[in-house]
Write an enzyme that holds these catalytic residues in place. Structure first.
Site, PDB file in Angstrom:
ATOM      1  N   LYS A   1      28.334 -36.059  -6.210  1.00 32.72           N
ATOM      2  CA  LYS A   1      27.842 -36.800  -5.119  1.00 32.72           C
ATOM      3  C   LYS A   1      28.797 -36.246  -4.023  1.00 32.72           C
ATOM      4  O   LYS A   1      30.006 -36.238  -4.348  1.00 32.72           O
ATOM      5  CB  LYS A   1      27.819 -38.275  -5.392  1.00 32.72           C
ATOM      6  CG  LYS A   1      27.292 -39.076  -3.800  1.00 32.72           C
ATOM      7  CD  LYS A   1      27.101 -40.414  -4.244  1.00 32.72           C
ATOM      8  CE  LYS A   1      26.747 -41.202  -3.258  1.00 32.72           C
ATOM      9  NZ  LYS A   1      26.424 -42.474  -3.424  1.00 32.72           N
TER      10      LYS A   1
ATOM     11  N   SER B   1      22.584 -44.535  -1.430  1.00 33.22           N
ATOM     12  CA  SER B   1      23.291 -43.086  -0.892  1.00 33.22           C
ATOM     13  C   SER B   1      23.331 -42.178  -1.834  1.00 33.22           C
ATOM     14  O   SER B   1      23.642 -41.004  -1.433  1.00 33.22           O
ATOM     15  CB  SER B   1      24.831 -43.492  -0.395  1.00 33.22           C
ATOM     16  OG  SER B   1      25.538 -43.953  -1.287  1.00 33.22           O
TER      17      SER B   1
ATOM     18  N   SER C   1      23.279 -48.306  -4.171  1.00 34.52           N
ATOM     19  CA  SER C   1      23.148 -46.958  -3.664  1.00 34.52           C
ATOM     20  C   SER C   1      22.794 -46.094  -5.289  1.00 34.52           C
ATOM     21  O   SER C   1      22.516 -44.718  -4.947  1.00 34.52           O
ATOM     22  CB  SER C   1      24.401 -46.341  -3.279  1.00 34.52           C
ATOM     23  OG  SER C   1      24.546 -46.743  -1.748  1.00 34.52           O
TER      24      SER C   1
END
Length: 465
Positions: A76, A151, A175
């Protein structure tokens, strides 16, 4: 064998016993990325394919490196990875290429993973919609005109489309859970402290966000969770944890499930979401679990007020070193910074008192139930051009993140939560629900999820791409 459809467990077993080479897996991974990534924009900062194949060949010539031996993973883009652009989705860091790995990336690398690039994220990870001015938006594989969530949106899409077998993410306000729901995969928020964060800045006060795993099954989640867990002696609140792999399947006979639904109407829901969650709960009931609808155990507004205070305080603390470049932030980051900087010490204290009272309440609730269940999301995936929903079923949202209020009872207390797929709505879009346990019940939740997965196999019903 179609490697894009293969579980991480099976891939890793074959890599370990050398019936499959790291080079073969890398070639298949790169081919899958070439075939689908242009349509969804989930993998960013991809390393040179020739370099990746050369690294895979070196892996094949050496000793077994660990539990992720030879597995390609994209990290990520909130995590610094040595030699790979690490932007946080912000133009301020567009050209930032770290010389060293963050702790999570170092653990992946030490376990034998080959780090191939990044998964896309919103700017600074703010908002459950993955778009940023560096790489653009990540699209939902079930309908590319819609958001994939966030996210950890790039991670969820990469899993859903078979570009990755395992993915890391992070979760402050859903997220790991929200994009899992909208992409028909599993996202796991571990008990707070199980997976240590980067050992920088404050280590005592900000107990909201955590790193965690995503995968296409609870069993695969357990593999990655073991790699990224274990305490860091530099962090005062990191905790010891026992290995989870192999994830055991639970006996659901007599399991007590408390269904919180829409929290007595406090969380507005779009049509169809509660129905699908109840259908999913019926799967548990068919296997012997006792499902009971639970009235709201605590005032939703007190949880929300505590949440947005402590969140703004935490986000502002992270952004404060960049205030001289605040004009370059997106509007929601500026909102968080300004709100956080305006808080008094007593504002934070009162928010923490409310959090403590909610914690004491939930301890009593877990004396009656083994698992609490909530929907993971309150809305269906929305248009990719929409920054965030302004209303839900006629109810106006007073902040940019109020539409994700359903995740805050979990996030505020640092409880473990597994977002499981709950099927597809009438529009063909997926959703999910959260299985929530008491602090430290990580292994138990994954074992329960494993039984559910064996009965449903929702992530294996993936988009044709």
């Amino acid at each position: 064998m179609d490697l894009s459809q293969t579980s991480a467990k099976e891939l890793l077993n074959d890599l370990s016993n050398r019936s499959l080479s790291a080079e073969e897996v890398m070639r298949a991974t790169l081919a899958r990325i070439a075939a689908v990534n242009d349509q969804v924009n989930a993998i960013v900062a991809l390393r040179d394919p020739d370099d990746l194949l050369a690294e895979a060949r070196v892996v094949d010539q050496g000793e077994n490196l660990g539990p992720l031996h030879g597995l390609p993973i994209a990290v990520k883009d909130l995590v610094n990875v040595a030699g790979i652009a690490s932007t946080q989705g912000s133009p301020l860091f567009r050209d930032h290429v770290p010389a060293t790995d963050d702790l999570l990336a170092a653990r992946l690398r030490a376990a034998g993973a080959i780090l191939i690039g990044k998964t896309n994220t919103p700017e600074f990870g703010l908002g459950s919609h993955t778009f940023n001015p560096v790489y653009g938006a990540t699209r939902n594989p079930y309908d590319p005109a819609l958001t994939c969530g966030g996210s950890s949106g790039g991670a969820a899409v990469a899993l859903a489309t078979g570009m990755l077998a395992l993915a890391d993410g992070s979760d402050m306000m859903g997220s790991l859970r929200n994009p899992a729901a909208w992409n028909n995969v599993y996202g796991f928020r571990p008990s707070w402290g199980r997976v240590p964060s980067e050992p920088t800045g404050d280590g005592f006060l900000h107990q909201l966000s955590t790193l965690g795993p995503m995968a296409r099954s609870p069993e695969d989640i357990g593999i990655l969770l073991d790699v990224i867990s274990d305490p860091d002696p530099r962090q005062p609140n990191s905790v010891e944890s026992s290995p989870i792999t192999p994830v055991q399947t639970a006996d659901l006979q007599g399991l007590r499930i408390g269904w919180l639904a829409d929290w007595g109407g406090a969380f507005p829901m779009e049509e169809g979401i509660l129905d699908l969650c109840q259908n999913a709960l019926a799967v548990f009931a068919e296997m012997g679990a006792e499902v009971e609808e639970v009235p709201p155990p605590f005032d939703a507004e007190r949880i929300w007020d505590s949440w947005i205070t402590l969140r703004a305080w935490s986000v502002a603390a992270g952004l404060q070193p960049l205030t001289d470049r605040q004009a370059a932030f997106k509007d929601t980051a500026q909102w968080e910074l300004e709100k956080g900087m305006a808080l008094s010490a007593m504002d934070v204290h009162h928010a923490s008192v409310a959090r403590t009272e909610w914690f004491r309440c939930v301890v009593e609730v877990f004396q009656r139930f083994d698992v609490l269940v909530l929907p993971t999301v309150q809305v269906w995936p929305f248009a990719i051009e929409t920054p965030y929903p302004a209303e839900i079923s006629g109810a106006a949202m007073d902040t940019y993140h109020r539409w994700m209020q359903v995740v805050t009872p979990v996030s505020l207390l640092g409880l473990p939560a597994l977002s499981v797929p709950a099927g597809f709505g009438s529009g063909g879009l997926p959703t999910g629900m959260q299985l929530v346990g008491p602090k430290g019940a990580d292994a138990r939740l994954l074992s329960i999820g494993a039984v559910y997965h064996a009965a449903t196999s929702w992530p294996q019903k993936r988009p044709a791409m």
